[in-house]
Design a protein around this motif. Structure first.
Motif, PDB file in Angstrom:
ATOM      1  N   UNK A   7      50.033  60.358  38.392  1.00 28.11           N
ATOM      2  CA  UNK A   7      50.138  59.694  39.923  1.00 28.11           C
ATOM      3  C   UNK A   7      50.556  58.160  39.235  1.00 28.11           C
ATOM      4  N   UNK A   8      50.993  57.443  40.201  1.00 23.87           N
ATOM      5  CA  UNK A   8      51.767  56.598  39.222  1.00 23.87           C
ATOM      6  C   UNK A   8      49.981  55.405  38.992  1.00 23.87           C
ATOM      7  N   UNK A   9      50.544  54.422  38.195  1.00 24.19           N
ATOM      8  CA  UNK A   9      48.922  54.029  37.785  1.00 24.19           C
ATOM      9  C   UNK A   9      48.773  52.815  38.685  1.00 24.19           C
ATOM     10  N   UNK A  10      49.824  52.291  39.564  1.00 22.83           N
ATOM     11  CA  UNK A  10      49.550  51.478  40.725  1.00 22.83           C
ATOM     12  C   UNK A  10      49.176  52.254  41.369  1.00 22.83           C
ATOM     13  N   UNK A  11      49.294  53.713  41.999  1.00 21.54           N
ATOM     14  CA  UNK A  11      48.798  53.943  43.266  1.00 21.54           C
ATOM     15  C   UNK A  11      47.617  54.408  43.118  1.00 21.54           C
ATOM     16  N   UNK A  12      47.516  54.514  41.566  1.00 18.76           N
ATOM     17  CA  UNK A  12      45.996  55.359  41.487  1.00 18.76           C
ATOM     18  C   UNK A  12      44.820  53.728  41.536  1.00 18.76           C
ATOM     19  N   UNK A  13      45.095  52.561  41.064  1.00 14.72           N
ATOM     20  CA  UNK A  13      44.401  51.616  40.783  1.00 14.72           C
ATOM     21  C   UNK A  13      44.922  50.163  42.113  1.00 14.72           C
ATOM     22  N   UNK A  21      32.098  52.598  44.560  1.00 12.03           N
ATOM     23  CA  UNK A  21      31.834  52.943  42.456  1.00 12.03           C
ATOM     24  C   UNK A  21      31.512  54.050  42.486  1.00 12.03           C
ATOM     25  N   UNK A  22      30.993  54.798  42.843  1.00 12.00           N
ATOM     26  CA  UNK A  22      30.055  56.011  42.283  1.00 12.00           C
ATOM     27  C   UNK A  22      31.356  57.119  42.221  1.00 12.00           C
ATOM     28  N   UNK A  23      32.374  56.740  42.484  1.00 10.46           N
ATOM     29  CA  UNK A  23      32.977  57.840  42.909  1.00 10.46           C
ATOM     30  C   UNK A  23      33.709  57.932  41.409  1.00 10.46           C
ATOM     31  N   UNK A  24      34.149  59.539  40.991  1.00  9.72           N
ATOM     32  CA  UNK A  24      34.641  60.216  39.707  1.00  9.72           C
ATOM     33  C   UNK A  24      35.666  60.248  40.378  1.00  9.72           C
ATOM     34  N   UNK A  25      36.718  60.015  39.214  1.00 13.27           N
ATOM     35  CA  UNK A  25      37.911  60.596  39.596  1.00 13.27           C
ATOM     36  C   UNK A  25      38.411  61.377  40.466  1.00 13.27           C
ATOM     37  N   UNK A  26      37.716  62.884  40.243  1.00  7.23           N
ATOM     38  CA  UNK A  26      37.880  63.999  40.950  1.00  7.23           C
ATOM     39  C   UNK A  26      37.358  63.681  42.895  1.00  7.23           C
ATOM     40  N   UNK A  27      36.450  63.225  42.466  1.00 11.49           N
ATOM     41  CA  UNK A  27      36.080  62.582  44.466  1.00 11.49           C
ATOM     42  C   UNK A  27      37.089  61.976  44.489  1.00 11.49           C
ATOM     43  N   UNK A  28      37.409  61.149  44.060  1.00 15.75           N
ATOM     44  CA  UNK A  28      38.724  59.985  44.431  1.00 15.75           C
ATOM     45  C   UNK A  28      39.966  60.620  45.035  1.00 15.75           C
ATOM     46  N   UNK A  29      40.241  61.874  43.715  1.00 12.79           N
ATOM     47  CA  UNK A  29      41.427  62.893  44.076  1.00 12.79           C
ATOM     48  C   UNK A  29      40.844  64.009  46.077  1.00 12.79           C
ATOM     49  N   UNK A  30      39.836  64.484  45.721  1.00 12.67           N
ATOM     50  CA  UNK A  30      39.400  64.791  46.746  1.00 12.67           C
ATOM     51  C   UNK A  30      39.279  64.594  48.005  1.00 12.67           C
ATOM     52  N   UNK A  31      38.868  63.440  48.324  1.00 13.57           N
ATOM     53  CA  UNK A  31      39.024  62.503  49.454  1.00 13.57           C
ATOM     54  C   UNK A  31      40.331  62.189  49.960  1.00 13.57           C
ATOM     55  N   UNK A  32      41.028  61.807  49.332  1.00 16.12           N
ATOM     56  CA  UNK A  32      42.729  61.625  49.364  1.00 16.12           C
ATOM     57  C   UNK A  32      43.439  62.794  50.106  1.00 16.12           C
ATOM     58  N   UNK A  33      42.912  64.106  49.146  1.00 16.26           N
ATOM     59  CA  UNK A  33      43.116  65.086  49.585  1.00 16.26           C
ATOM     60  C   UNK A  33      43.229  65.895  51.075  1.00 16.26           C
ATOM     61  N   UNK A  34      41.109  65.423  51.621  1.00 14.96           N
ATOM     62  CA  UNK A  34      41.027  65.512  52.815  1.00 14.96           C
ATOM     63  C   UNK A  34      41.207  64.695  54.298  1.00 14.96           C
TER      64      UNK A  34
END
Length: 64
Positions: A7-13, A21-34
Motif C-alpha cells: 500500500x502507498x505510504x501516504x494512503x495508509x497514513x 486509535x485502538x485498531x491494528x493494521x489488520x482491522x484497518x484493512x478489514x474495515x476498508x474492504x468491508x
C-alpha cells in the motif's frame, strides 16, 4: 486468510488518520474492504432500481 499487501505510504497514513486509535493494521484493512464491498453493493442495487417498476413500495421505519 493471511496475505501480503503493498500500500502507498501516504494512503495508509491517511487511513490511519481516520481510524480508531485502538485498531491494528489488520482491522484497518478489514474495515476498508468491508466499506468497499458495501459501496459496490449499493451501486449495484441503485443500478437495479428501475428494473422492477411494478414492485410494491416498501415501508420504512421511522427513526423516532
Amino acid at each position: 486468510m493471511k496475505i501480503t499487501v503493498t500500500i502507498e505510504d501516504a494512503l495508509y497514513e491517511k487511513a490511519l488518520e481516520f481510524a480508531d486509535p485502538a485498531m491494528d493494521d489488520s482491522d484497518v484493512i478489514s474495515k476498508a474492504i468491508k466499506t468497499f464491498i458495501r459501496m459496490k453493493a449499493s451501486k449495484r442495487l441503485i443500478a437495479l432500481g428501475g428494473s422492477l417498476p411494478q414492485m410494491q413500495e416498501i415501508a420504512h421505519r421511522s427513526g423516532n
